[in-house]
Scaffold this active site. Sequence first.
Site, PDB file in Angstrom:
ATOM      1  N   HIS A  34      57.785  18.406  30.445  1.00  9.87           N
ATOM      2  CA  HIS A  34      56.842  17.453  31.045  1.00  9.87           C
ATOM      3  C   HIS A  34      55.608  18.137  31.638  1.00  9.87           C
ATOM      4  CE1 HIS A  34      55.175  14.400  33.706  1.00  9.87           C
ATOM      5  NE2 HIS A  34      55.821  13.502  32.992  1.00  9.87           N
ATOM      6  N   LEU A  35      55.753  19.203  32.375  1.00 12.21           N
ATOM      7  CA  LEU A  35      54.687  20.005  32.979  1.00 12.21           C
ATOM      8  C   LEU A  35      53.923  19.341  34.123  1.00 12.21           C
ATOM      9  CD1 LEU A  35      53.089  21.692  29.822  1.00 12.21           C
ATOM     10  CD2 LEU A  35      54.774  22.656  31.388  1.00 12.21           C
ATOM     11  N   ASP A  36      54.243  18.108  34.477  1.00 17.49           N
ATOM     12  CA  ASP A  36      53.506  17.447  35.561  1.00 17.49           C
ATOM     13  C   ASP A  36      54.430  16.525  36.370  1.00 17.49           C
ATOM     14  OD1 ASP A  36      51.260  16.903  37.091  1.00 17.49           O
ATOM     15  OD2 ASP A  36      50.615  15.244  35.821  1.00 17.49           O
ATOM     16  N   ILE A  37      55.615  17.026  36.703  1.00 19.18           N
ATOM     17  CA  ILE A  37      56.540  16.218  37.497  1.00 19.18           C
ATOM     18  C   ILE A  37      56.055  16.197  38.937  1.00 19.18           C
ATOM     19  CG2 ILE A  37      58.890  16.119  38.449  1.00 19.18           C
ATOM     20  CD1 ILE A  37      58.737  15.172  35.604  1.00 19.18           C
ATOM     21  N   ASN A  41      54.473  10.402  39.211  1.00 20.67           N
ATOM     22  CA  ASN A  41      54.917  10.275  37.822  1.00 20.67           C
ATOM     23  C   ASN A  41      56.379   9.847  37.714  1.00 20.67           C
ATOM     24  OD1 ASN A  41      52.421  10.921  36.843  1.00 20.67           O
ATOM     25  ND2 ASN A  41      52.883  13.072  36.552  1.00 20.67           N
TER      26      ASN A  41
END
Length: 70
Positions: A34-37, A41
């Site tokens: 995911h890289l953007d938890i 989000n």
Amino acid sequence: MKKFNLSLSQHTIIYFAFMISQGLRYLKGYDIVHLDIKQSNIMIGKKLAVKIIDFGESFHPAFKSTLFAI
């Protein structure tokens, strides 16, 4: 989108953390990172269904890019 100021029990917080980890485990099974938890989000539904959203910064090795949409 409504935001609520709620006081959650420790049991509920552990449940949410477990469900988020299960979602990330599911994504890992498909080689998606995911890289953007972050808090914004994660969506919690009326029946406490936990959803991971915003895959704009996610990564899949087959695409060799961070721009990946599901």
